[in-house]
Design a protein around this motif. Structure first.
Motif, PDB file in Angstrom:
ATOM      1  N   GLU A 210       0.898  -1.231  -0.316  1.00 19.31           N
ATOM      2  CA  GLU A 210      -0.123   0.291   0.184  1.00 19.31           C
ATOM      3  C   GLU A 210       1.122   1.274   0.115  1.00 19.31           C
ATOM      4  O   GLU A 210       0.635   1.682  -0.224  1.00 19.31           O
ATOM      5  CB  GLU A 210      -0.891  -0.134   0.956  1.00 19.31           C
ATOM      6  CG  GLU A 210      -0.460   0.388   2.444  1.00 19.31           C
ATOM      7  CD  GLU A 210       0.358  -0.790   3.179  1.00 19.31           C
ATOM      8  OE1 GLU A 210       0.470  -1.487   2.139  1.00 19.31           O
ATOM      9  OE2 GLU A 210       0.815  -0.652   4.552  1.00 19.31           O
ATOM     10  N   ILE A 223      -1.689   4.213   1.135  1.00 18.96           N
ATOM     11  CA  ILE A 223      -1.107   5.775   2.100  1.00 18.96           C
ATOM     12  C   ILE A 223       0.495   6.138   1.691  1.00 18.96           C
ATOM     13  O   ILE A 223       1.769   5.097   0.667  1.00 18.96           O
ATOM     14  CB  ILE A 223      -0.452   5.101   2.762  1.00 18.96           C
ATOM     15  CG1 ILE A 223      -0.659   4.163   3.498  1.00 18.96           C
ATOM     16  CG2 ILE A 223      -2.669   4.827   3.934  1.00 18.96           C
ATOM     17  CD1 ILE A 223      -0.244   3.120   5.195  1.00 18.96           C
ATOM     18  N   ASP A 225       3.790   6.679   1.790  1.00 20.75           N
ATOM     19  CA  ASP A 225       5.112   5.746   3.444  1.00 20.75           C
ATOM     20  C   ASP A 225       6.015   6.643   4.448  1.00 20.75           C
ATOM     21  O   ASP A 225       6.625   7.756   3.894  1.00 20.75           O
ATOM     22  CB  ASP A 225       6.707   5.587   2.711  1.00 20.75           C
ATOM     23  CG  ASP A 225       7.426   5.047   3.265  1.00 20.75           C
ATOM     24  OD1 ASP A 225       7.767   4.665   4.399  1.00 20.75           O
ATOM     25  OD2 ASP A 225       8.907   4.182   2.667  1.00 20.75           O
ATOM     26  N   THR A 226       5.576   6.460   5.708  1.00 20.19           N
ATOM     27  CA  THR A 226       5.915   7.733   6.446  1.00 20.19           C
ATOM     28  C   THR A 226       7.404   6.827   7.040  1.00 20.19           C
ATOM     29  O   THR A 226       8.078   7.861   7.802  1.00 20.19           O
ATOM     30  CB  THR A 226       5.225   8.201   7.307  1.00 20.19           C
ATOM     31  OG1 THR A 226       3.177   8.182   7.192  1.00 20.19           O
ATOM     32  CG2 THR A 226       5.165   8.915   8.431  1.00 20.19           C
ATOM     33  N   ASN A 227       7.227   5.840   7.481  1.00 20.18           N
ATOM     34  CA  ASN A 227       8.403   5.320   8.250  1.00 20.18           C
ATOM     35  C   ASN A 227       9.658   5.360   7.240  1.00 20.18           C
ATOM     36  O   ASN A 227      10.744   5.704   8.390  1.00 20.18           O
ATOM     37  CB  ASN A 227       8.146   3.497   9.257  1.00 20.18           C
ATOM     38  CG  ASN A 227       7.209   3.847   9.257  1.00 20.18           C
ATOM     39  OD1 ASN A 227       5.873   4.199  10.210  1.00 20.18           O
ATOM     40  ND2 ASN A 227       6.551   2.564   9.719  1.00 20.18           N
ATOM     41  N   GLY A 273       7.476  -2.308   9.429  1.00 22.49           N
ATOM     42  CA  GLY A 273       5.743  -3.320   8.357  1.00 22.49           C
ATOM     43  C   GLY A 273       5.519  -4.704   8.777  1.00 22.49           C
ATOM     44  O   GLY A 273       7.086  -5.160   8.750  1.00 22.49           O
ATOM     45  N   GLY A 274       4.777  -5.434   8.001  1.00 22.85           N
ATOM     46  CA  GLY A 274       4.582  -7.075   7.684  1.00 22.85           C
ATOM     47  C   GLY A 274       5.122  -7.542   8.403  1.00 22.85           C
ATOM     48  O   GLY A 274       5.783  -8.762   8.823  1.00 22.85           O
ATOM     49  N   SER A 276       3.565  -8.703  12.001  1.00 28.24           N
ATOM     50  CA  SER A 276       2.178  -8.943  12.546  1.00 28.24           C
ATOM     51  C   SER A 276       1.640 -10.020  12.044  1.00 28.24           C
ATOM     52  O   SER A 276       3.065 -10.899  10.994  1.00 28.24           O
ATOM     53  CB  SER A 276       1.532  -7.907  12.212  1.00 28.24           C
ATOM     54  OG  SER A 276       1.259  -6.492  12.326  1.00 28.24           O
ATOM     55  N   GLY A 323       4.439  -1.423  11.259  1.00 27.23           N
ATOM     56  CA  GLY A 323       4.354  -0.704  10.248  1.00 27.23           C
ATOM     57  C   GLY A 323       3.498   1.107  10.690  1.00 27.23           C
ATOM     58  O   GLY A 323       4.229   1.505  10.257  1.00 27.23           O
ATOM     59  N   PHE A 324       2.660   0.843  11.817  1.00 25.50           N
ATOM     60  CA  PHE A 324       2.124   1.912  12.133  1.00 25.50           C
ATOM     61  C   PHE A 324       3.115   3.335  12.911  1.00 25.50           C
ATOM     62  O   PHE A 324       4.148   2.420  13.310  1.00 25.50           O
ATOM     63  CB  PHE A 324       1.076   1.709  13.488  1.00 25.50           C
ATOM     64  CG  PHE A 324      -0.032   1.382  13.290  1.00 25.50           C
ATOM     65  CD1 PHE A 324      -1.135   2.022  12.487  1.00 25.50           C
ATOM     66  CD2 PHE A 324      -0.921   0.418  13.912  1.00 25.50           C
ATOM     67  CE1 PHE A 324      -2.129   1.564  12.088  1.00 25.50           C
ATOM     68  CE2 PHE A 324      -2.199   0.159  13.584  1.00 25.50           C
ATOM     69  CZ  PHE A 324      -2.905   0.659  12.463  1.00 25.50           C
TER      70      PHE A 324
HETATM   71  P1  AMP Z   1       1.493  -4.134   8.864  1.00 23.37           P
HETATM   72  O1  AMP Z   1       2.901  -4.239  10.080  1.00 23.37           O
HETATM   73  O2  AMP Z   1       2.510  -4.052   7.548  1.00 23.37           O
HETATM   74  O3  AMP Z   1       0.781  -5.041   9.014  1.00 23.37           O
HETATM   75  O4  AMP Z   1       1.324  -2.853   9.315  1.00 23.37           O
HETATM   76  C1  AMP Z   1       0.766  -1.840  10.191  1.00 23.37           C
HETATM   77  C2  AMP Z   1       0.003  -0.402   9.461  1.00 23.37           C
HETATM   78  O5  AMP Z   1       0.950   0.763   9.756  1.00 23.37           O
HETATM   79  C3  AMP Z   1      -0.548  -0.865   8.582  1.00 23.37           C
HETATM   80  O6  AMP Z   1      -1.679  -0.046   8.306  1.00 23.37           O
HETATM   81  C4  AMP Z   1      -0.165  -0.384   7.843  1.00 23.37           C
HETATM   82  O7  AMP Z   1      -0.729   0.283   6.289  1.00 23.37           O
HETATM   83  C5  AMP Z   1       0.581   0.902   8.461  1.00 23.37           C
HETATM   84  N1  AMP Z   1       2.403   0.517   7.511  1.00 23.37           N
HETATM   85  C6  AMP Z   1       3.065   0.274   7.024  1.00 23.37           C
HETATM   86  N2  AMP Z   1       4.124   0.948   7.011  1.00 23.37           N
HETATM   87  C7  AMP Z   1       4.495   1.794   7.059  1.00 23.37           C
HETATM   88  C8  AMP Z   1       5.282   2.895   6.567  1.00 23.37           C
HETATM   89  N3  AMP Z   1       6.332   2.957   5.846  1.00 23.37           N
HETATM   90  N4  AMP Z   1       4.528   4.489   6.504  1.00 23.37           N
HETATM   91  C9  AMP Z   1       3.259   4.442   6.922  1.00 23.37           C
HETATM   92  N5  AMP Z   1       2.841   3.456   7.100  1.00 23.37           N
HETATM   93  C10 AMP Z   1       2.424   2.247   7.505  1.00 23.37           C
END
Ligand code: AMP
Ligand code: MG
Length: 649
Positions: A210, A223, A225-227, A273-274, A276, A323-324
Motif C-alpha cells: 500500500e 497511503i 510511506d511515513t516510516n 511493517g509486515g 504482525s 508498521g504504524f
Molecule cells: P503491518 O505491520 O505491515 O501490518 O502494518 C500495520 C499498519 O501500518 C498498516 O496500517 C500499514 O498500512 C501501516 N504502515 C506500514 N508501513 C508503513 C509506512 N512505512 N508508513 C506508514 N504506514 C505504514
C-alpha cells in the motif's frame, strides 16, 4: 520427506514465536548481549566530516598553544625591572626600539634595559621583555620614546607558550563526541584529520503493497510511506549513516532479495511493517534464513509496539519495526537507539525530563510498558501533561506532543492527578502562551495565525467539546471551543457553561447534506427531500455521525425512525464523512460546508452550527487571551473565515 515441515507445523511454530512476548527489559538485554562487546571499526575523517562522530583514538597535543609567549593587549613590551619604582608622581621614560610587532611578525630586536618595543595583541613577546604595558597607560614623549606611569609586574599581559594547551598533554579522549568545541581544539593544534568510529551503515526498507513515496500521486487505498522518512532521519540523528532503499511490496521473494542485498552492504538493517501475524506479513520469515542466531525477540511487551521483531544475523542487527508510524518511532527510540549509538561509539541519549501532573485517568494494559504522548500546559501549581495520543496509527500526535510519559508494565492505569515524569522530545519545555482545549475546527487555525506570527505559542488540543469543558472547569486551558446543542432549549453552547466560564461567540458553520456532484438523485433538492430520495432508493448508502455530535441530532431528526444502510457507520469527524462520500463508500452524509467544498462535493445547506468558546474567566487578563480576542474580532480573521466558508458571528 520427514525433514520437510508441513505448512501447518510451520505456521504454528511462527505463531508460537509471536506469542512468546518478552518484557521490554528482557528483550533489550538479550538483543544487546547478542551484539556486544564488538569491535567498532574506525576511519579517518576531516574535521568537518567528524562532526557528530565519536573519536576512536586519544589525541595528544602535538604543539604548544599558544606556540610562543604572546601579548594579550596592544601596548609595549618592556622589562618589568625597569618599571619597579614607577608611580604617577615618578614616571619612567623608555626609548622605543625601531620595530613594531604586529600579529604574525617575528621580533628581531631584543628589549634591552631602558627600552620598549611597540606590540599588538597576539604579537610574540621579544627577547629580553617579560611584561607588556597597555598603550592606555603610556604617553608618547618626543618622536621615539614613551613615558610610563604605572608599575608592571613580571608576566603582566603575557600568555606563555603552552599555557592554553601544552605539547604532550592529553587533548581529547577516545569516545569523545566531536562537536564544534572539540573541532576548535583540534584546529588550534593544527590537526586536520582524526580517527573516528565509523558511522554504522544502516539500510532502511519499508514494506507494504500500500505504500507510495512522498511526491508521488496517491492511488486509491494507498497511503504515503511515513516510516521510511522517519527512520532514516532518526538514524542520522543518532550517529548512523542511513540509506533508504524504498518501499518493497509484500512479496517474499522480492523482499528477501532486497534484504540480502541491503545486508551485504551495511552493518544494520531496519525494516518496518509486515511484522504482525497477517497473511501478507513475510519479513520475519525471511530473517530466519539470513544468518545466525536469527530472531531474538518477536513480540515485546510495549505499547505501542508489541509486534517489534529484533534479530541478529551473522553479527548484524536486523530489526522489523511495527508498521504504524507512531509505534515505529517509539520502538525505534526505546529499543534501537541504544544499540545504534553503542555501535557508533556514542554515549547513551540524555533526554531532558520534567515532572508533571496528569489531569485525567489514563487506562493502561496490564503487562505492557506503555508510552503515552503528552502536551504540557501550565496549571495552577506546576505542569500538566495532557495525553495527545490518537492511537498508534496517528502521526500528528508526535508533532503536537512535548514528550511522553511511561506507564509501568505492572500498572493497569495512571489515576487522575498522578505526579509523573515526562521525557521531553526537545531539550527545553516551552509552555504555550495560549492553550485551547476542546473541539477542533479548521477555522481556529485562521484566527490563531496572527498570534503565531507575533511569536506566541498557541497549543490546541483536540479532545471534543465535552472534554474541553471539563478542562476549562479545571482551569487547564484558556479557551474551550465547543459546539454543543441543547435539545430542550434548542440553543447552542450557553446552557453548558458552568461557574467561572463565559461564552465568547465564535462563528457559524453551515451543516448540510453532502453528495457527489454527479449524483442526479440529489440535484436541486432541499435537505428534507434529499433524505426522502435517499430513503426511497435501497441502493443508497449513508454515512452517519457518532452519538453526541451535534450533527447527529440533525441527522436523526431528518431520518425519524428510518435506519438505512450505512446508519451504523458512525465516524467522529466532519472530514471522515466527506471522505466516505467522495470515495464512494457512502452516497450521502451530513457535514459542514467548508469541508464539503474542500472535498469538491455537492452540498445542500440545512442548519447552522454555533462554534463558540468557553473562556475561563480567571484567565481573561492574560496577554495571549487578549490577543486571541483581538484576533477573533479583527477584520482580517473575519475575512479569512468567510473565505473558508464560515460565517463569523
Ligand atoms: P503491518 O505491520 O505491515 O501490518 O502494518 C500495520 C499498519 O501500518 C498498516 O496500517 C500499514 O498500512 C501501516 N504502515 C506500514 N508501513 C508503513 C509506512 N512505512 N508508513 C506508514 N504506514 C505504514
Ligand atoms: Mg504491511
Amino acid at each position: 520427506m520427514a525433514h520437510t515441515p508441513l505448512p501447518s507445523a510451520r505456521d504454528s511454530m511462527e505463531q508460537d514465536q509471536f506469542l512468546t512476548i518478552l518484557s521490554r527489559e528482557d528483550a533489550l538485554a538479550r538483543f544487546e548481549a547478542a551484539l556486544f562487546p564488538r569491535a567498532l571499526p574506525s576511519e579517518r575523517r576531516s574535521l568537518a566530516g567528524a562532526l557528530g562522530c565519536a573519536l576512536a583514538e586519544d589525541i595528544v597535543a602535538p604543539i604548544d598553544v599558544p606556540p610562543f609567549d604572546r601579548s594579550n593587549v596592544d601596548g609595549f613590551a618592556v622589562r618589568s625591572a625597569d618599571l619597579s619604582s614607577v608611580s604617577e608622581a615618578a614616571p619612567v621614560r623608555l626609548k622605543l626600539n625601531d620595530e613594531v610587532i604586529a600579529c604574525g611578525i617575528a621580533p628581531e630586536k631584543p628589549v634591552l634595559s631602558g627600552t620598549a618595543t611597540s606590540i599588538a595583541t597576539g604579537g610574540p613577546v621579544p627577547r629580553g621583555a617579560d611584561a607588556i604595558v597597555m598603550v592606555e597607560h603610556t604617553q608618547p614623549t618626543g618622536p621615539r620614546a614613551i613615558e610610563v606611569r604605572r608599575a608592571a609586574s613580571p608576566g603582566q599581559f603575557v600568555s606563555y607558550a603552552g599555557s592554553d594547551i601544552a605539547r604532550g598533554e592529553a587533548l581529547l579522549r577516545a569516545g569523545t563526541l566531536i562537536g564544534s568545541r572539540e573541532i576548535g581544539m583540534l584546529a588550534a593544534c593544527g590537526i586536520e584529520r582524526v580517527s573516528v568510529v565509523r558511522r554504522p551503515r544502516v539500510a532502511v526498507i519499508s514494506t507494504g503493497d500500500e505504500l507510495v513515496q512522498p511526491g508521488q500521486p496517491l492511488r486509491p487505498a494507498a497511503i504515503y510511506d511515513t516510516n521510511g522518512a522517519i527512520v532514516t532521519a532518526a538514524i542520522t540523528e543518532n550517529g548512523g549513516d542511513a540509506t533508504f532503499l524504498g518501499a518493497i511490496p509484500d512479496n517474499e521473494q522480492q523482499l528477501e532479495s532486497a534484504m540480502r542485498k541491503a545486508l551485504a552492504n551495511s552493518d544494520m538493517l531496519v525494516l518496518s511493517g509486515g511484522t504482525s501475524k497477517g497473511a501478507g506479513d513475510v519479513s520475519h520469515r525471511i530473517i530466519a534464513r539470513l544468518g545466525k542466531p536469527g530472531i531474538i525477540a518477536h513480540g515485546v511487551a510495549l505499547k505501542p509496539g508489541k509486534p517489534l521483531c529484533l534479530a541478529v544475523c551473522d553479527g548484524k542487527p536486523v530489526i522489523i519495526l511495527p508498521g504504524f508510524p507512531t509505534s515505529a518511532m517509539f520502538t525505534f527510540h526505546d529499543m534501537i537507539v541504544p544499540v545504534l549509538r553503542r555501535m557508533a561509539g556514542l554515549p547513551p541519549r540524555s533526554d531532558a525530563k520534567v515532572a508533571a501532573k496528569i489531569p485525567v485517568r489514563i487506562a493502561s494494559e496490564l503487562g505492557r510498558t506503555e508510552f503515552v504522548m503528552v502536551s504540557l500546559v501550565e496549571g495552577a501549581d506546576g505542569l500538566i501533561a495532557y495525553p495527545t495520543g490518537k492511537g498508534s496509527g496517528a502521526i500528528t500526535s508526535f508533532a503536537q506532543a512535548d514528550g511522553f510519559l511511561k506507564i509501568d508494565a505492572l500498572a493497569d492505569q495512571m489515576p487522575a492527578g498522578s505526579e509523573t515524569e515526562v521525557t521531553l522530545f526537545t531539550p527545553h519545555v516551552r509552555v504555550p502562551d495560549l492553550v485551547i482545549v476542546g473541539s477542533h475546527c479548521t477555522g481556529l487555525d485562521l484566527v490563531t495565525a496572527p498570534l503565531a506570527r507575533a511569536g506566541l505559542v498557541v497549543r490546541s488540543i483536540a479532545v471534543g467539546s465535552l472534554g474541553g469543558l471539563a478542562a476549562a472547569k479545571r482551569g487547564e486551558c484558556d479557551f474551550a471551543p465547543i459546539h454543543l446543542f441543547d435539545e430542550k432549549s434548542e440553543t447552542y453552547n450557553t446552557p453548558f457553561l458552568s461557574e467561572g466560564l463565559e461564552l465568547v461567540v465564535g462563528w457559524r458553520r453551515m451543516q448540510g447534506i453532502v453528495f457527489r456532484q454527479d449524483d442526479k438523485r440529489f440535484e436541486g433538492l432541499s435537505a428534507q427531500d434529499a433524505v426522502r430520495a435517499a430513503l426511497a432508493d435501497p441502493a443508497c448508502i449513508m454515512v452517519n455521525r457518532n452519538q453526541g455530535a451535534g450533527t447527529r441530532i440533525l441527522i436523526d431528526r431528518l431520518l425519524g425512525e428510518a435506519r438505512p444502510d450505512g446508519y451504523w457507520n458512525q465516524p467522529r469527524s466532519h472530514n471522515a464523512v466527506a471522505a466516505a462520500v467522495a470515495q464512494h463508500r457512502a452516497d450521502w452524509g451530513m457535514t459542514i460546508a467548508p469541508v464539503a467544498h474542500a472535498t469538491g462535493l455537492g452540498f445542500i445547506p440545512l442548519a447552522e452550527e454555533h462554534y463558540d468558546f468557553a473562556l475561563v474567566k480567571a484567565r481573561k487578563q492574560r496577554p495571549a487571551v487578549q490577543a486571541f480576542l483581538d484576533a477573533l474580532a479583527s477584520d482580517e480573521s473575519r475575512a479569512a473565515l468567510a473565505r473558508a466558508g464560515f460565517r463569523p458571528a
